[in-house]
Design an enzyme around this catalytic site. Structure first.
Site, short mmCIF file in Angstrom:
data_model
loop_
_atom_site.label_atom_id
_atom_site.label_comp_id
_atom_site.label_asym_id
_atom_site.label_seq_id
_atom_site.Cartn_x
_atom_site.Cartn_y
_atom_site.Cartn_z
N LYS A 249 58.13 73.13 99.88
CA LYS A 249 58.41 73.79 98.93
C LYS A 249 59.71 74.81 99.68
O LYS A 249 59.29 75.46 100.88
CB LYS A 249 58.93 73.32 97.13
CG LYS A 249 58.33 72.17 97.13
CD LYS A 249 58.23 72.40 96.11
CE LYS A 249 57.85 70.39 95.16
NZ LYS A 249 57.82 70.24 94.01
N GLU B 279 64.13 67.39 93.38
CA GLU B 279 64.95 69.00 93.44
C GLU B 279 66.11 68.68 93.82
O GLU B 279 66.80 69.46 93.47
CB GLU B 279 63.59 70.10 94.03
CG GLU B 279 62.42 70.26 93.14
CD GLU B 279 61.02 70.82 93.34
OE1 GLU B 279 61.28 70.83 94.17
OE2 GLU B 279 60.42 70.20 93.23
N GLY C 264 55.31 69.30 89.20
CA GLY C 264 55.06 71.03 89.05
C GLY C 264 54.50 70.90 87.52
O GLY C 264 54.83 71.63 87.06
N HIS D 156 64.30 64.58 98.08
CA HIS D 156 63.18 64.72 96.82
C HIS D 156 63.88 65.13 95.47
O HIS D 156 65.28 65.47 95.14
CB HIS D 156 62.13 66.16 97.45
CG HIS D 156 61.68 66.72 96.46
ND1 HIS D 156 62.05 67.39 94.92
CD2 HIS D 156 60.13 66.79 96.36
CE1 HIS D 156 60.48 67.43 94.35
NE2 HIS D 156 59.42 67.21 95.59
N SER E 3 51.91 66.69 91.08
CA SER E 3 50.58 66.69 89.83
C SER E 3 49.36 66.41 90.39
O SER E 3 48.28 65.88 89.80
CB SER E 3 50.44 66.86 88.62
OG SER E 3 52.27 67.66 88.47
N ASN F 19 54.17 69.31 100.55
CA ASN F 19 56.17 69.88 100.41
C ASN F 19 55.27 71.68 100.68
O ASN F 19 55.40 71.37 98.88
CB ASN F 19 56.22 69.08 99.88
CG ASN F 19 57.75 69.80 99.29
OD1 ASN F 19 58.21 70.00 99.94
ND2 ASN F 19 58.78 68.97 98.31
P1 PGA Z 1 53.73 69.05 93.04
O1 PGA Z 1 55.07 68.43 93.62
O2 PGA Z 1 52.18 68.33 93.46
O3 PGA Z 1 53.61 70.57 92.50
O4 PGA Z 1 53.90 68.23 91.67
C1 PGA Z 1 54.38 67.84 94.23
C2 PGA Z 1 56.49 66.81 95.27
O5 PGA Z 1 57.24 67.43 94.28
O6 PGA Z 1 56.18 66.64 95.82
#
Ligand code: PGA
Length: 253
Positions: A14, A103, A177, A101, A214, A12
């Protein structure tokens, strides 16, 4: 039957990536495959921002890398300025779409019902939604994580879903994140719950379940050691070809 028997390694991106970055990243990933038909026990999916979808679809044509969007509308077309319909995503040659997601749930106030209606239309248009669910830190700490997971699963997954046409991603919000990945036990507890609920909803336990939050090359072995994990949804580490490839390789150990 689940969506695939291979491990799913989804990236992803983003809201990251300009044309030149995507060209570099995709070329670096493609160069890791010695031949385009080299057999791997994983299915790699990249989900760039919508401005790069067309570019990335062209670059990966004929390769094993598959492409997804990060969101879609729940309308087919019409006066919805700024929205992108699943039929448009399908039209340019992408086959997946990340939906729900955290977010989008938190910054854009998407509810389970919004996610379900987007996913329903995406499935009708032949896209495979990767539907994200996961608890916040507060919910984890007050002991409601499994109830939240059940509620999100039951209400974000549309009625036309089957275990073959959707992928579920368990992404604890507190692990996204933050550098803090869930522990093996956290992941096992939630995935066991997801399979229970999937049995209730679909009559089947084997929906494909990814872990996200993460994920990096340094913890990928530990995550893939959990037999119930069908793949990973990777954010930050999917922007670096070497890291993303190492995560994919960890799925084959
Ligand atoms: P991250 O994000 O690996 O940076 O923690 C995962 C995601 O939001 O899909």
């Amino acid at each position: 039957m689940a969506f695939t028997n291979k491990k799913i390694i989804a990236g992803n991106w983003k809201m990251n990536g300009l044309k030149r970055d995507s060209w570099q990243l995709i070329n670096d990933l493609l160069s890791k495959y010695e031949t385009p038909d080299e057999k791997h026990n994983f299915e790699m999916i990249v989900c760039p921002p919508s401005t790069l979808l067309s570019e990335v679809v062209s670059m990966t044509e004929g390769s094993p890398i598959r492409v997804g969007a990060q969101n879609c509308s729940d309308k087919l077309n019409g006066a919805y300025t700024g929205e992108i319909s699943p039929v448009m995503i399908k039209d340019i040659g992408a086959n997946f779409v990340i939906l729900g997601h955290s977010e989008r749930r938190s910054y854009f106030k998407e509810s389970n019902a919004d996610v379900a209606s987007k996913a329903e239309l995406a499935i009708e248009q032949g896209l495979t939604p990767i539907i994200c669910i996961g608890e916040t830190l507060e919910q984890k700490e007050n002991g409601s994580a499994l109830a939240v997971i059940e509620d999100q699963f039951m209400n974000s997954i549309p009625s036309n879903a089957t275990t073959e046409n959707v992928i579920v991603a368990y992404e604890p919000v507190w692990a996204i994140g933050t550098g803090r990945s869930a522990t093996t036990q956290d992941i096992i507890d939630v995935i066991t719950k997801i399979r229970e609920v999937s049995e209730k909803k679909f009559g089947l336990r084997d929906v494909s379940v990814l872990y996200g939050g993460s994920v990096k090359s340094s913890n990928a072995d530990e995550i893939f050691a959990i037999s119930d994990v069908d793949g990973v949804l990777v954010g930050g580490a999917s922007l670096k070809a070497d890291e993303f490839w190492k995560i994919a390789e960890a799925s084959e150990k």
